[in-house]
Design a protein around this motif. Structure first.
Motif, PDB file in Angstrom:
ATOM      1  N   LEU A   1       0.830  -1.210   0.000  1.00  0.00           N
ATOM      2  CA  LEU A   1       0.000   0.000   0.000  1.00  0.00           C
ATOM      3  C   LEU A   1       0.863   1.258   0.000  1.00  0.00           C
ATOM      4  O   LEU A   1       0.515   2.256  -0.632  1.00  0.00           O
ATOM      5  N   ARG A   2       1.994   1.228   0.699  1.00  0.00           N
ATOM      6  CA  ARG A   2       2.888   2.379   0.701  1.00  0.00           C
ATOM      7  C   ARG A   2       3.400   2.649  -0.727  1.00  0.00           C
ATOM      8  O   ARG A   2       3.536   3.806  -1.138  1.00  0.00           O
ATOM      9  N   GLY A   3       3.665   1.574  -1.473  1.00  0.00           N
ATOM     10  CA  GLY A   3       4.135   1.772  -2.849  1.00  0.00           C
ATOM     11  C   GLY A   3       3.056   2.259  -3.800  1.00  0.00           C
ATOM     12  O   GLY A   3       3.336   2.948  -4.792  1.00  0.00           O
ATOM     13  N   LEU A   4       1.798   1.909  -3.508  1.00  0.00           N
ATOM     14  CA  LEU A   4       0.696   2.316  -4.387  1.00  0.00           C
ATOM     15  C   LEU A   4       0.169   3.711  -4.078  1.00  0.00           C
ATOM     16  O   LEU A   4      -0.361   4.395  -4.959  1.00  0.00           O
ATOM     17  N   GLN A   5       0.305   4.117  -2.815  1.00  0.00           N
ATOM     18  CA  GLN A   5      -0.283   5.393  -2.399  1.00  0.00           C
ATOM     19  C   GLN A   5       0.696   6.531  -2.704  1.00  0.00           C
ATOM     20  O   GLN A   5       1.256   7.173  -1.811  1.00  0.00           O
ATOM     21  N   THR A   6       0.838   6.793  -4.041  1.00  0.00           N
ATOM     22  CA  THR A   6       1.657   7.903  -4.526  1.00  0.00           C
ATOM     23  C   THR A   6       0.844   8.695  -5.545  1.00  0.00           C
ATOM     24  O   THR A   6      -0.199   8.246  -6.020  1.00  0.00           O
ATOM     25  N   GLY A   7       1.344   9.887  -5.885  1.00  0.00           N
ATOM     26  CA  GLY A   7       0.652  10.694  -6.889  1.00  0.00           C
ATOM     27  C   GLY A   7      -0.716  11.098  -6.422  1.00  0.00           C
ATOM     28  O   GLY A   7      -0.912  11.638  -5.332  1.00  0.00           O
ATOM     29  N   ASP A   8      -1.738  10.834  -7.258  1.00  0.00           N
ATOM     30  CA  ASP A   8      -3.118  11.201  -6.930  1.00  0.00           C
ATOM     31  C   ASP A   8      -3.665  10.401  -5.758  1.00  0.00           C
ATOM     32  O   ASP A   8      -4.692  10.780  -5.169  1.00  0.00           O
ATOM     33  N   LEU A   9      -3.030   9.287  -5.395  1.00  0.00           N
ATOM     34  CA  LEU A   9      -3.504   8.452  -4.293  1.00  0.00           C
ATOM     35  C   LEU A   9      -2.695   8.685  -3.008  1.00  0.00           C
ATOM     36  O   LEU A   9      -2.829   7.955  -2.036  1.00  0.00           O
ATOM     37  N   ALA A  10      -1.854   9.711  -3.026  1.00  0.00           N
ATOM     38  CA  ALA A  10      -1.009   9.972  -1.844  1.00  0.00           C
ATOM     39  C   ALA A  10      -1.827  10.352  -0.623  1.00  0.00           C
ATOM     40  O   ALA A  10      -1.413  10.129   0.524  1.00  0.00           O
ATOM     41  N   SER A  11      -3.005  10.938  -0.853  1.00  0.00           N
ATOM     42  CA  SER A  11      -3.843  11.348   0.283  1.00  0.00           C
ATOM     43  C   SER A  11      -4.324  10.158   1.113  1.00  0.00           C
ATOM     44  O   SER A  11      -4.715  10.317   2.270  1.00  0.00           O
ATOM     45  N   ALA A  12      -4.318   8.945   0.523  1.00  0.00           N
ATOM     46  CA  ALA A  12      -4.764   7.753   1.257  1.00  0.00           C
ATOM     47  C   ALA A  12      -3.736   7.289   2.272  1.00  0.00           C
ATOM     48  O   ALA A  12      -4.022   6.406   3.098  1.00  0.00           O
ATOM     49  N   SER A  13      -2.528   7.849   2.251  1.00  0.00           N
ATOM     50  CA  SER A  13      -1.496   7.445   3.218  1.00  0.00           C
ATOM     51  C   SER A  13      -1.911   7.783   4.646  1.00  0.00           C
ATOM     52  O   SER A  13      -1.547   7.070   5.609  1.00  0.00           O
ATOM     53  N   ALA A  14      -2.655   8.857   4.803  1.00  0.00           N
ATOM     54  CA  ALA A  14      -3.089   9.251   6.162  1.00  0.00           C
ATOM     55  C   ALA A  14      -3.979   8.190   6.778  1.00  0.00           C
ATOM     56  O   ALA A  14      -3.851   7.849   7.965  1.00  0.00           O
ATOM     57  N   SER A  15      -4.905   7.656   6.012  1.00  0.00           N
ATOM     58  CA  SER A  15      -5.781   6.619   6.543  1.00  0.00           C
ATOM     59  C   SER A  15      -5.005   5.350   6.853  1.00  0.00           C
ATOM     60  O   SER A  15      -5.291   4.653   7.837  1.00  0.00           O
ATOM     61  N   LEU A  16      -3.971   5.054   6.057  1.00  0.00           N
ATOM     62  CA  LEU A  16      -3.135   3.886   6.339  1.00  0.00           C
ATOM     63  C   LEU A  16      -2.330   4.106   7.622  1.00  0.00           C
ATOM     64  O   LEU A  16      -2.171   3.172   8.445  1.00  0.00           O
ATOM     65  N   ASP A  17      -1.882   5.345   7.805  1.00  0.00           N
ATOM     66  CA  ASP A  17      -1.157   5.654   9.042  1.00  0.00           C
ATOM     67  C   ASP A  17      -2.069   5.481  10.243  1.00  0.00           C
ATOM     68  O   ASP A  17      -1.649   4.951  11.305  1.00  0.00           O
ATOM     69  N   ALA A  18      -3.343   5.903  10.084  1.00  0.00           N
ATOM     70  CA  ALA A  18      -4.301   5.757  11.191  1.00  0.00           C
ATOM     71  C   ALA A  18      -4.538   4.283  11.507  1.00  0.00           C
ATOM     72  O   ALA A  18      -4.642   3.893  12.679  1.00  0.00           O
ATOM     73  N   VAL A  19      -4.637   3.456  10.476  1.00  0.00           N
ATOM     74  CA  VAL A  19      -4.829   2.021  10.686  1.00  0.00           C
ATOM     75  C   VAL A  19      -3.628   1.442  11.429  1.00  0.00           C
ATOM     76  O   VAL A  19      -3.768   0.648  12.389  1.00  0.00           O
TER      77      VAL A  19
END
Length: 498
Positions: free
Chosen positions: A101-119
């Protein structure tokens, strides 16, 4: 600049302008199409290569955490070590899913990193405050506290799933928008190209076809005889220049026709004067020539043998010259009458004409032993006396200029379109091809007077009679033996309609 070319753009410049516009439009269409394809590619890459794999890995992460919670619960309740296997496997799956998920959450999907951090924070808190103590004490510990901590993990997972679902919906919308834009671009390109093709067709019609048709119509009217009609061009400068050149040619032709008409009128007047002179001269010479011939013959009859031999010879020369002069004048008189003293043309049977000609040549045919053969001959329209003269001259020449064998003359006719082609062939001495035109010139002879009698008017009269009747006559130079004359006469109008 050539003034004849006229104002406005030349046709080549119009076509160059249209081609330039077409190239620019096509280039713009290609650019817009490339932009649309790029947008479609980017949207597709976001959805297919990032959002969908992230959603799958998020599901894997969720399942891994659930497996950890279930394995831990089974262990603390039963104390059996085998229940820890799902816990440890879940931790491995969790780590792998987080890495992906860290590798996929780049570019336009970078905003999803916050939710992954919360998880991850919720999962780490659950393990630190509940899972680790429970494993160390081998007891359930504060179950309610553990349940509350894991509810925070599941909540963070739901937030992440919702965020990925929203990102996927947004990506799908972008993908659909890009596809719609690409369709619109394609339609615009097709419509633009069709408009350019229509514009090119209109330019071809109004710039080429229409002016050319107009020019062709005006040229055709001039060709049909309306020489005073001016040829004017329209459209591009090339057609205006071409029309000006054609009109110059028309004016040149008109001037030439005027000159030729004047020459023709003068020639006709000269011919009429010449024919009148020939007729008057030959007619007025008849009486004194008859007197000369008569008195010469009287001298020959009365004083023959009474004078010396030379005197008799002189008298014989005078009589012969008077007779030949009389024949020449009669032939010249007949030649001058052709086409001048016209009679009504009627339909005559050429078989009857042939019989009349044979009757006129009866003595010559009988003395020479000539054989006259003829196939079926048609009926033609003309003056019987003149047509009889044609047959009589041709047969008379064939009999006169015979070789060692008795003369044999063959006449035939065959239809060729609107004309009958007559053929008169003999087995005589023949005529060399280089004399094919000379034999039809008046007073032209190919043999000395003492070898063959005649005045050299016969074939000239034949040509004049045939041309007067609308045909032509010529010597067939391809004959293997003897002489072959061919002449044409128009088919009778009644037969043409059949």
């Amino acid at each position: 600049m050539d003034e004849r070319m006229g104002p406005g753009w030349p046709l080549g410049r119009w076509y160059l302008a249209v081609v330039v516009v077409m190239v620019l439009v096509v280039a713009a269409a290609v650019g817009v199409g490339a932009w649309g394809l790029h947008g479609l590619y980017v949207a597709r890459a976001l959805v297919v290569d990032q959002i969908d794999p992230a959603a799958r890995e998020a599901l894997v992460l969720s399942n891994a955490l659930v497996s950890e919670e279930n394995g831990l619960r089974g262990y603390v309740l039963t104390g059996r070590q085998d229940f820890l296997q799902p816990y440890h496997e879940g931790q491995q799956q969790e780590a792998q899913a987080v890495q992906v998920l860290r590798g996929l959450q780049t570019g336009d999907l970078a905003s999803a990193s916050a939710s992954l951090d919360a998880v991850q924070r919720a999962a780490d808190q659950w393990r630190a405050e509940y899972a680790a103590p429970a494993l160390a004490q081998a007891s359930a510990g504060d179950i309610e506290r553990g349940k509350a901590l894991f509810d925070q993990v599941t909540g963070a997972l739901r937030v992440q799933e919702t965020q990925l679902a929203d990102a996927r919906a947004s990506g799908r919308a972008v993908l659909n928008t890009a596809a719609d834009n690409l369709i619109v671009v394609g339609v615009v390109v097709v419509v633009t190209l069709l408009a350019l093709i229509l514009l090119l067709s209109l330019l071809a019609h109004y710039g080429v076809v229409r002016p050319l048709s107009k020019l062709a119509t005006e040229v055709r009217l001039v060709a049909d005889g309306q020489f005073q009609r001016k040829v004017s061009g329209s459209g591009s400068r090339e057609f205006a220049g071409l029309a000006a050149d054609v009109d110059q040619m028309r004016l040149h032709i008109v001037n030439e026709l005027d000159t030729l008409q004047q020459v023709h009128d003068e020639l006709e007047r000269s011919n009429r004067d010449l024919e009148q002179f020939a007729y008057v001269a030959s007619h007025d010479l008849q009486e004194p020539l008859r007197k000369v011939a008569s008195f010469c013959q009287l001298l020959e009859r009365r004083y023959k043998g009474q004078l010396d031999e030379r005197a008799d010879q002189y008298i014989a020369f005078a009589v012969d010259g008077a007779k030949r002069m009389q024949i020449l004048i009669n032939d010249l008189l007949s030649f001058s009458r052709v086409g001048r003293l016209t009679r009504e043309q009627v339909v005559v049977d050429c078989n009857d004409i042939l019989e009349q000609a044979k009757a006129n040549l009866g003595t010559m045919i009988e003395e020479s032993g000539a054989q006259i053969e003829a196939g079926p001959l048609p009926s033609v329209r003309g003056e019987p006396a003149l047509l009889t003269a044609v047959f009589q001259n041709l047969i008379g020449n064939a009999v006169k200029f015979h070789g060692d064998d008795p003369p044999k003359v063959t006449l035939s006719a065959e239809r060729d379109g609107e004309f009958w082609t007559f053929t008169c062939a003999d087995n005589g001495i023949g005529i060399e091809p280089e004399y094919a035109e000379r034999v039809f010139v008046i007073f032209q002879r190919l043999h000395p007077k003492d070898a063959y009698p005649g005045t050299g008017i016969g074939l000239a009269m034949c040509r004049k009679i045939i041309e007067y009747h609308g045909g032509r006559i010529w010597l067939d130079t391809d004959a293997d033996r003897g002489t072959v004359f061919r002449f044409t006469l128009p088919v009778v109008e009644e037969e043409q309609d059949q």
